[in-house]
Motif scaffolding. Sequence first.
Motif, PDB file in Angstrom:
ATOM      1  N   SER A   5      -0.954   4.794   8.094  1.00  0.00           N
ATOM      2  CA  SER A   5      -0.267   4.378   6.871  1.00  0.00           C
ATOM      3  C   SER A   5       0.982   3.561   7.177  1.00  0.00           C
ATOM      4  O   SER A   5       1.256   2.565   6.500  1.00  0.00           O
ATOM      5  CB  SER A   5       0.097   5.615   6.049  1.00  0.00           C
ATOM      6  N   VAL A   6       1.735   3.963   8.190  1.00  0.00           N
ATOM      7  CA  VAL A   6       2.921   3.192   8.582  1.00  0.00           C
ATOM      8  C   VAL A   6       2.501   1.775   8.969  1.00  0.00           C
ATOM      9  O   VAL A   6       3.105   0.794   8.530  1.00  0.00           O
ATOM     10  CB  VAL A   6       3.669   3.883   9.743  1.00  0.00           C
ATOM     11  N   ALA A   7       1.450   1.674   9.790  1.00  0.00           N
ATOM     12  CA  ALA A   7       1.028   0.368  10.301  1.00  0.00           C
ATOM     13  C   ALA A   7       0.442  -0.542   9.222  1.00  0.00           C
ATOM     14  O   ALA A   7       0.758  -1.734   9.185  1.00  0.00           O
ATOM     15  CB  ALA A   7       0.002   0.554  11.425  1.00  0.00           C
ATOM     16  N   PHE A   8      -0.388   0.021   8.355  1.00  0.00           N
ATOM     17  CA  PHE A   8      -1.181  -0.827   7.473  1.00  0.00           C
ATOM     18  C   PHE A   8      -0.829  -0.733   5.994  1.00  0.00           C
ATOM     19  O   PHE A   8      -1.400  -1.468   5.192  1.00  0.00           O
ATOM     20  CB  PHE A   8      -2.670  -0.534   7.679  1.00  0.00           C
ATOM     21  N   VAL A   9       0.119   0.150   5.642  1.00  0.00           N
ATOM     22  CA  VAL A   9       0.529   0.259   4.245  1.00  0.00           C
ATOM     23  C   VAL A   9       2.045   0.117   4.109  1.00  0.00           C
ATOM     24  O   VAL A   9       2.529  -0.793   3.451  1.00  0.00           O
ATOM     25  CB  VAL A   9       0.055   1.599   3.623  1.00  0.00           C
ATOM     26  N   ILE A  10       2.782   1.017   4.744  1.00  0.00           N
ATOM     27  CA  ILE A  10       4.236   1.057   4.542  1.00  0.00           C
ATOM     28  C   ILE A  10       4.924  -0.190   5.091  1.00  0.00           C
ATOM     29  O   ILE A  10       5.711  -0.833   4.373  1.00  0.00           O
ATOM     30  CB  ILE A  10       4.832   2.339   5.142  1.00  0.00           C
ATOM     31  N   ASN A  11       4.664  -0.534   6.346  1.00  0.00           N
ATOM     32  CA  ASN A  11       5.352  -1.707   6.912  1.00  0.00           C
ATOM     33  C   ASN A  11       5.000  -3.005   6.195  1.00  0.00           C
ATOM     34  O   ASN A  11       5.891  -3.820   5.955  1.00  0.00           O
ATOM     35  CB  ASN A  11       5.118  -1.797   8.415  1.00  0.00           C
ATOM     36  N   PRO A  12       3.738  -3.240   5.817  1.00  0.00           N
ATOM     37  CA  PRO A  12       3.474  -4.451   5.029  1.00  0.00           C
ATOM     38  C   PRO A  12       4.211  -4.462   3.684  1.00  0.00           C
ATOM     39  O   PRO A  12       4.667  -5.516   3.241  1.00  0.00           O
ATOM     40  CB  PRO A  12       1.955  -4.431   4.828  1.00  0.00           C
ATOM     41  N   ASP A  64       5.819  -3.430  15.958  1.00  0.00           N
ATOM     42  CA  ASP A  64       4.564  -3.395  15.202  1.00  0.00           C
ATOM     43  C   ASP A  64       3.353  -3.559  16.120  1.00  0.00           C
ATOM     44  O   ASP A  64       2.372  -2.833  15.989  1.00  0.00           O
ATOM     45  CB  ASP A  64       4.541  -4.477  14.120  1.00  0.00           C
ATOM     46  N   ARG A  65       3.412  -4.492  17.065  1.00  0.00           N
ATOM     47  CA  ARG A  65       2.285  -4.709  17.977  1.00  0.00           C
ATOM     48  C   ARG A  65       2.030  -3.468  18.839  1.00  0.00           C
ATOM     49  O   ARG A  65       0.881  -3.047  19.004  1.00  0.00           O
ATOM     50  CB  ARG A  65       2.522  -5.936  18.867  1.00  0.00           C
ATOM     51  N   PHE A  66       3.082  -2.889  19.383  1.00  0.00           N
ATOM     52  CA  PHE A  66       2.926  -1.664  20.170  1.00  0.00           C
ATOM     53  C   PHE A  66       2.377  -0.531  19.299  1.00  0.00           C
ATOM     54  O   PHE A  66       1.547   0.267  19.739  1.00  0.00           O
ATOM     55  CB  PHE A  66       4.254  -1.225  20.790  1.00  0.00           C
ATOM     56  N   HIS A  67       2.835  -0.478  18.065  1.00  0.00           N
ATOM     57  CA  HIS A  67       2.383   0.577  17.159  1.00  0.00           C
ATOM     58  C   HIS A  67       0.892   0.432  16.845  1.00  0.00           C
ATOM     59  O   HIS A  67       0.173   1.433  16.780  1.00  0.00           O
ATOM     60  CB  HIS A  67       3.212   0.570  15.875  1.00  0.00           C
TER      61      HIS A  67
END
Length: 148
Positions: free
Chosen positions: A22-29, A126-129
């Motif tokens: 969710s952090v990677a594909f929802v929250i950060n965007p 983000d890339r590392f995540h």
Amino acid sequence: MLNALEVFTTVVVGVMVGVEFSVAFVINPILNALPEDSGVLGRAHGGRMLGAVMPVWYITSLALVVVWAVAGWRHDGTGLVITAGALLVLSVIMSVLLLVPINNRSKTWTPDNRPADWQQQKNRWDRFHYVRVAVIIAAFALLAAALA
């Protein structure tokens, strides 16, 4: 008792995967799309909040997997559990070496004090995540397969 441990461990790891996904594909965007400097403030707050919770969650997940591997040593699927544990170790190492240093800096950023290269640091995190998310998804999938 072993079955309860297996299910509990899989659920704990699965929920952790869900949060990180969710952090990677929802929250950060969402934060990236906010106007002006709101995203910087949102990421800083998220870094403080999740930075306090996630280390405990990662270590707890790894400890549960180790207990499962030891308790189920002679059972089917132990190799999958051990491999999942190795992937969780990799995710912890990645976190400590690659993500935490950036997070420790970014959680203090405001629009007034962020460094000139803050966008590059954010993108690097983000890339590392994304890679870490792939690693823990693989660990989760192995645990789910070990249940079958």
